[in-house]
Design an enzyme around this catalytic site. Structure first.
Site, PDB file in Angstrom:
ATOM      1  N   LYS A 197       0.809  -1.171  -0.018  1.00  0.00           N
ATOM      2  CA  LYS A 197       0.055  -0.053   0.132  1.00  0.00           C
ATOM      3  C   LYS A 197       0.778   1.166   0.194  1.00  0.00           C
ATOM      4  CE  LYS A 197      -4.395   1.231   0.590  1.00  0.00           C
ATOM      5  NZ  LYS A 197      -5.485   0.648  -0.408  1.00  0.00           N
ATOM      6  N   THR A 218      -4.715  -4.718   1.011  1.00  0.00           N
ATOM      7  CA  THR A 218      -3.983  -3.490   1.204  1.00  0.00           C
ATOM      8  C   THR A 218      -4.704  -2.741   2.175  1.00  0.00           C
ATOM      9  OG1 THR A 218      -4.615  -2.621  -0.995  1.00  0.00           O
ATOM     10  CG2 THR A 218      -2.566  -4.112  -0.903  1.00  0.00           C
ATOM     11  N   ASP A 219      -6.129  -2.545   1.897  1.00  0.00           N
ATOM     12  CA  ASP A 219      -6.854  -1.642   2.827  1.00  0.00           C
ATOM     13  C   ASP A 219      -6.614  -2.135   4.298  1.00  0.00           C
ATOM     14  OD1 ASP A 219      -9.000   0.414   2.809  1.00  0.00           O
ATOM     15  OD2 ASP A 219     -10.135  -1.181   4.095  1.00  0.00           O
ATOM     16  N   PHE A 278      31.695  27.971 -13.806  1.00  0.00           N
ATOM     17  CA  PHE A 278      31.795  26.705 -14.589  1.00  0.00           C
ATOM     18  C   PHE A 278      32.837  27.211 -15.676  1.00  0.00           C
ATOM     19  CE2 PHE A 278      30.188  23.264 -17.375  1.00  0.00           C
ATOM     20  CZ  PHE A 278      30.980  22.510 -16.802  1.00  0.00           C
ATOM     21  N   GLN A 323      29.631  19.407  -9.253  1.00  0.00           N
ATOM     22  CA  GLN A 323      30.551  18.292  -9.010  1.00  0.00           C
ATOM     23  C   GLN A 323      31.310  18.593  -7.831  1.00  0.00           C
ATOM     24  OE1 GLN A 323      29.723  19.141 -11.831  1.00  0.00           O
ATOM     25  NE2 GLN A 323      29.968  17.166 -13.407  1.00  0.00           N
TER      26      GLN A 323
END
Length: 311
Positions: free
Chosen positions: A10, A70-71, A181, A247
């Site tokens: 779930k 799943t409930d 950069f 980086q």
């Protein structure tokens, strides 16, 4: 055909626990004012998956006799959140996983993940008129949040934590100056100009693992690494460090985090380069801080930078 692996579960189980146990006694670090939280509102979004071949017949024969609905799993999670006596996301996830294994004897293991749903205390006046955080009114935040993922398996001597990963997700940080950069290879396909000083906008997720995996949800507060402290440390590094690339930046973040938290054994960064496009600038070619410029969001393609480091 042979079935190699089955699991089901779930997802998107949102829960809002009021008045959980406060988290106090965290070891302070210089980069963060965060040393704990009152946990008046403990909000989490949980996904759980059951492991085990006991449900194979549901796939091969439509036999649901071993399938916990799943409930039912959703209701089970909500109930366990009410009785949980701890104060951390990781502690809640482990508690729920162990309760699943204790209650349903056929389950071989549990994958469980959770994301904090941040709610920030509203600012209100106290009796003297000073502004303070409210103890009862909160505003939902859609920003960065803590995350954890655990795997708990059934073993002969009881449930065992076999894998874990903690994290801070969805950081979005913009630094107006102090990033560059340059000196990257250029060829016939290169159109990007070199930038000696640029605003740098990144999306960032940070993940970590502890040296002592079994202690991730049971350690004393002084050894616990809260995702809020990691967020604050990452922000300080970004503010202080004059990076030559993303980086370069995430590597510096990794060094600082491992130095502050020696109890960690592994770090992983996932960063996106969301660098804005320059639309207008008051002085063409100027790069100094404080110059008036207008930016806009770039086109959809973005750079994706990943780094994993260990001490």
């Amino acid at each position: 055909m042979k079935i190699e692996h089955v699991e089901y579960g779930k997802c998107e189980v949102s829960l809002y626990r009021s008045y959980a146990t406060p988290l106090h006694g965290l070891r302070p670090i210089p980069e963060s004012a965060f040393t704990g939280r009152e946990n008046r509102l403990f909000a989490v979004n949980i996904a759980v998956h059951v492991l085990g071949h006991h449900v194979e017949a549901a796939y091969t024969e439509g036999d649901n006799s071993a399938v916990v609905a799943t409930d039912t799993m959703k209701n089970f999670i909500l109930y366990q959140a009410q009785v949980f006596a701890g104060s951390t996301l990781e502690g809640l996830l482990r508690f729920i996983a162990e309760q699943f294994l204790a209650t349903y004897g056929d389950m071989a293991g549990i994958h469980i993940a959770g994301d904090e749903q941040p709610f920030l205390a509203a600012t209100v006046p106290d009796a003297e008129g000073a502004l303070i955080p409210s103890d009862r009114l909160f505003s939902r935040s859609r920003g960065d949040h803590g995350h954890a993922r655990l795997t708990v398996m059934r073993e002969d001597d009881g449930p065992a934590l076999t894998d874990h990963q903690c994290g801070r997700r969805d950081l979005q940080l913009i630094k107006l100056t102090g990033s560059s950069f340059m000196n990257f290879p250029r060829d016939a396909h290169t159109t990007l100009p070199e930038r000696q000083d640029r605003p740098l906008f990144i999306h960032l997720d940070v993940y970590w693992r502890y040296r002592d995996g079994d202690a991730v949800s049971r350690q004393s507060p002084v050894d616990y690494v809260d995702a809020a402290q990691v967020r604050d440390l990452v922000q300080v590094v970004f503010h202080e460090f004059n990076s030559l690339s993303i980086q370069h930046l995430v590597h510096e973040m990794g060094q600082r985090i491992l130095a502050r938290f020696p109890q960690l054994a592994w770090l992983h960064f996932e960063a996106q380069n969301r660098l804005w496009d320059t639309a207008f600038e008051a002085n063409a070619g100027a790069t100094g801080a404080g110059e008036a410029k207008v930016y806009c969001d770039p086109r959809p393609p973005y750079g994706h930078i990943l780094l994993t480091v260990t001490p």
